[in-house]
Design a protein around this motif. Structure first.
Motif, PDB file in Angstrom:
ATOM      1  N   LYS A  53       0.831  -1.210   0.000  1.00 52.32           N
ATOM      2  CA  LYS A  53       0.000   0.000   0.000  1.00 52.32           C
ATOM      3  C   LYS A  53       0.865   1.260   0.000  1.00 52.32           C
ATOM      4  CE  LYS A  53      -3.903   2.128   2.307  1.00 52.32           C
ATOM      5  NZ  LYS A  53      -4.933   1.971   3.321  1.00 52.32           N
ATOM      6  N   THR A  54       1.926   1.277   0.801  1.00 52.05           N
ATOM      7  CA  THR A  54       2.737   2.487   0.957  1.00 52.05           C
ATOM      8  C   THR A  54       4.097   2.406   0.257  1.00 52.05           C
ATOM      9  OG1 THR A  54       3.721   1.681   2.997  1.00 52.05           O
ATOM     10  CG2 THR A  54       1.691   2.976   3.199  1.00 52.05           C
ATOM     11  N   GLY A  55       4.446   1.232  -0.248  1.00 49.41           N
ATOM     12  CA  GLY A  55       5.736   1.055  -0.906  1.00 49.41           C
ATOM     13  C   GLY A  55       6.757   0.313  -0.059  1.00 49.41           C
ATOM     14  N   ASN A  56       6.542   0.196   1.244  1.00 51.79           N
ATOM     15  CA  ASN A  56       7.482  -0.511   2.116  1.00 51.79           C
ATOM     16  C   ASN A  56       7.679  -1.957   1.672  1.00 51.79           C
ATOM     17  OD1 ASN A  56       7.837   1.660   3.945  1.00 51.79           O
ATOM     18  ND2 ASN A  56       6.029   1.064   5.100  1.00 51.79           N
ATOM     19  N   THR A  57       6.579  -2.662   1.474  1.00 55.98           N
ATOM     20  CA  THR A  57       6.652  -4.086   1.147  1.00 55.98           C
ATOM     21  C   THR A  57       7.245  -4.275  -0.239  1.00 55.98           C
ATOM     22  OG1 THR A  57       4.652  -4.329   2.482  1.00 55.98           O
ATOM     23  CG2 THR A  57       5.389  -6.257   1.269  1.00 55.98           C
ATOM     24  N   TYR A  58       6.934  -3.383  -1.160  1.00 55.23           N
ATOM     25  CA  TYR A  58       7.506  -3.479  -2.506  1.00 55.23           C
ATOM     26  C   TYR A  58       9.026  -3.310  -2.465  1.00 55.23           C
ATOM     27  CZ  TYR A  58       7.985  -3.195  -7.523  1.00 55.23           C
ATOM     28  OH  TYR A  58       8.359  -3.453  -8.822  1.00 55.23           O
ATOM     29  N   LYS A  59       9.500  -2.362  -1.658  1.00 55.18           N
ATOM     30  CA  LYS A  59      10.951  -2.168  -1.527  1.00 55.18           C
ATOM     31  C   LYS A  59      11.624  -3.456  -1.041  1.00 55.18           C
ATOM     32  CE  LYS A  59      10.657   2.743  -0.479  1.00 55.18           C
ATOM     33  NZ  LYS A  59      10.608   3.750   0.580  1.00 55.18           N
ATOM     34  N   ILE A  60      11.026  -4.083  -0.040  1.00 53.62           N
ATOM     35  CA  ILE A  60      11.582  -5.327   0.491  1.00 53.62           C
ATOM     36  C   ILE A  60      11.480  -6.436  -0.547  1.00 53.62           C
ATOM     37  CG2 ILE A  60      11.243  -7.117   2.269  1.00 53.62           C
ATOM     38  CD1 ILE A  60      12.706  -4.508   3.194  1.00 53.62           C
ATOM     39  N   ALA A  61      10.391  -6.468  -1.306  1.00 58.08           N
ATOM     40  CA  ALA A  61      10.202  -7.495  -2.343  1.00 58.08           C
ATOM     41  C   ALA A  61      11.305  -7.438  -3.393  1.00 58.08           C
ATOM     42  CB  ALA A  61       8.839  -7.317  -2.997  1.00 58.08           C
ATOM     43  N   ARG A  62      11.772  -6.235  -3.712  1.00 52.82           N
ATOM     44  CA  ARG A  62      12.867  -6.123  -4.689  1.00 52.82           C
ATOM     45  C   ARG A  62      14.133  -6.812  -4.171  1.00 52.82           C
ATOM     46  NH1 ARG A  62      12.377  -0.153  -5.217  1.00 52.82           N
ATOM     47  NH2 ARG A  62      14.621  -0.244  -5.153  1.00 52.82           N
ATOM     48  N   TYR A  63      14.373  -6.731  -2.872  1.00 44.39           N
ATOM     49  CA  TYR A  63      15.547  -7.399  -2.296  1.00 44.39           C
ATOM     50  C   TYR A  63      15.330  -8.905  -2.192  1.00 44.39           C
ATOM     51  CZ  TYR A  63      17.837  -3.007  -1.647  1.00 44.39           C
ATOM     52  OH  TYR A  63      18.459  -1.806  -1.902  1.00 44.39           O
ATOM     53  N   VAL A  64      14.099  -9.304  -1.970  1.00 41.68           N
ATOM     54  CA  VAL A  64      13.781 -10.740  -1.997  1.00 41.68           C
ATOM     55  C   VAL A  64      14.049 -11.280  -3.397  1.00 41.68           C
ATOM     56  CG1 VAL A  64      11.899 -12.432  -1.855  1.00 41.68           C
ATOM     57  CG2 VAL A  64      12.137 -10.679  -0.078  1.00 41.68           C
ATOM     58  N   GLN A  65      13.613 -10.543  -4.399  1.00 41.22           N
ATOM     59  CA  GLN A  65      13.843 -10.955  -5.781  1.00 41.22           C
ATOM     60  C   GLN A  65      15.337 -11.072  -6.076  1.00 41.22           C
ATOM     61  OE1 GLN A  65      13.054  -8.011  -8.779  1.00 41.22           O
ATOM     62  NE2 GLN A  65      12.700  -9.545 -10.381  1.00 41.22           N
ATOM     63  N   LYS A  66      16.103 -10.062  -5.667  1.00 45.75           N
ATOM     64  CA  LYS A  66      17.560 -10.082  -5.870  1.00 45.75           C
ATOM     65  C   LYS A  66      18.195 -11.278  -5.180  1.00 45.75           C
ATOM     66  CE  LYS A  66      18.884  -5.289  -6.249  1.00 45.75           C
ATOM     67  NZ  LYS A  66      19.477  -4.147  -5.595  1.00 45.75           N
ATOM     68  N   GLY A  67      17.819 -11.493  -3.929  1.00 49.37           N
ATOM     69  CA  GLY A  67      18.406 -12.579  -3.150  1.00 49.37           C
ATOM     70  C   GLY A  67      18.045 -13.942  -3.693  1.00 49.37           C
ATOM     71  N   PHE A  68      16.835 -14.086  -4.199  1.00 48.91           N
ATOM     72  CA  PHE A  68      16.403 -15.383  -4.720  1.00 48.91           C
ATOM     73  C   PHE A  68      17.063 -15.667  -6.064  1.00 48.91           C
ATOM     74  CE2 PHE A  68      13.661 -18.811  -6.041  1.00 48.91           C
ATOM     75  CZ  PHE A  68      13.449 -19.473  -4.847  1.00 48.91           C
ATOM     76  N   GLY A  69      17.226 -14.632  -6.872  1.00 47.42           N
ATOM     77  CA  GLY A  69      17.946 -14.755  -8.142  1.00 47.42           C
ATOM     78  C   GLY A  69      17.260 -15.667  -9.134  1.00 47.42           C
ATOM     79  N   CYS A  70      18.043 -16.426  -9.843  1.00 46.70           N
ATOM     80  CA  CYS A  70      17.660 -17.444 -10.834  1.00 46.70           C
ATOM     81  C   CYS A  70      16.242 -17.322 -11.393  1.00 46.70           C
ATOM     82  CB  CYS A  70      17.897 -18.839 -10.284  1.00 46.70           C
ATOM     83  SG  CYS A  70      16.694 -19.431  -9.108  1.00 46.70           S
ATOM     84  N   ASP A  71      16.087 -16.499 -12.391  1.00 48.53           N
ATOM     85  CA  ASP A  71      14.817 -16.419 -13.108  1.00 48.53           C
ATOM     86  C   ASP A  71      13.641 -16.099 -12.194  1.00 48.53           C
ATOM     87  OD1 ASP A  71      13.242 -16.478 -15.396  1.00 48.53           O
ATOM     88  OD2 ASP A  71      12.794 -18.601 -15.184  1.00 48.53           O
ATOM     89  N   CYS A  72      13.813 -15.144 -11.323  1.00 53.20           N
ATOM     90  CA  CYS A  72      12.764 -14.768 -10.373  1.00 53.20           C
ATOM     91  C   CYS A  72      12.112 -13.469 -10.834  1.00 53.20           C
ATOM     92  CB  CYS A  72      13.360 -14.604  -8.979  1.00 53.20           C
ATOM     93  SG  CYS A  72      12.134 -14.317  -7.704  1.00 53.20           S
ATOM     94  N   GLU A  73      10.824 -13.524 -11.106  1.00 54.54           N
ATOM     95  CA  GLU A  73      10.080 -12.343 -11.531  1.00 54.54           C
ATOM     96  C   GLU A  73       9.454 -11.655 -10.315  1.00 54.54           C
ATOM     97  OE1 GLU A  73       7.360 -13.073 -14.795  1.00 54.54           O
ATOM     98  OE2 GLU A  73       8.536 -14.843 -15.329  1.00 54.54           O
ATOM     99  N   LEU A  74       9.135 -10.379 -10.484  1.00 51.73           N
ATOM    100  CA  LEU A  74       8.485  -9.603  -9.429  1.00 51.73           C
ATOM    101  C   LEU A  74       7.228  -8.971 -10.003  1.00 51.73           C
ATOM    102  CD1 LEU A  74       8.362  -8.129  -6.655  1.00 51.73           C
ATOM    103  CD2 LEU A  74       9.894  -6.410  -7.624  1.00 51.73           C
TER     104      LEU A  74
END
Length: 176
Positions: free
Chosen positions: A10-31
């Motif tokens: 809603k405010t962008g906090n969770t989306y910011k964290i999701a980008r780091y989850v995506q980076k950390g997970f790597g290997c063909d991970c979409e967001l």
């Protein structure tokens, strides 16, 4: 292994964290946001990010968790309060219970919380309902602590959890 991070923010906090989850997970991970179009059948791993909505998992995320079948799933969330609190644990349990509801063959990779700042609009609604909070020292302290999040430590938490989930997901045989 095709993976998807689905985030409700809603405010962008969770989306910011999701980008780091995506980076950390790597290997063909979409967001993607939960409001976008996506085909869950195309992914064997789904990482779900949600925000705390008045002490509950937001409706979009709860609905999503109840629609997952035979997926490897990581769950993360943001909240303005203490991520280590009993209340936070109770909400995360609700999310995990939704994932397992009906024995749909899902495998939980893990969960984590990080703090996020509370938006002015949420505070405004809160103060309308509970005007006494404006002078409550405990509440003011919580708002002040949350105002600097998500921070570098929160981003690192997201990266490290996602890396752990990725390694764990690789070890789990595909099912379904």
């Amino acid at each position: 292994m095709k993976s998807l991070v689905l985030v409700s923010s809603k405010t962008g906090n969770t989306y910011k964290i999701a980008r780091y989850v995506q980076k950390g997970f790597g290997c063909d991970c979409e967001l993607k946001r939960t409001t976008e179009k996506y085909d869950l059948s195309a992914y064997d791993t789904v990482l779900v990010g949600f925000w705390l909505d008045s002490g509950h998992v937001d409706n979009d995320s709860l609905s999503l968790l109840k629609r997952l079948y035979y997926k490897k799933v990581g769950i993360f969330g943001t909240l303005g309060g203490d991520p280590q609190s009993e209340a936070a644990a109770k909400v995360m349990k609700t999310a995990v219970d939704a994932l397992y509801e009906g024995h749909r063959g899902n495998i939980l990779l893990g969960t984590f919380w990080v703090r996020g700042k509370i938006s002015k609009s949420v505070l405004s609604v809160m103060y309308e309902k509970f005007p006494e909070l404006k002078n409550d020292e405990k509440h003011i302290k919580r708002i002040t602590e949350a105002s600097v999040h998500p921070n570098a430590e929160d981003r690192l938490t997201a990266l490290l959890n996602a890396q752990y989930w990725q390694k764990k997901a690789q070890k789990i045989k595909a099912r379904g």
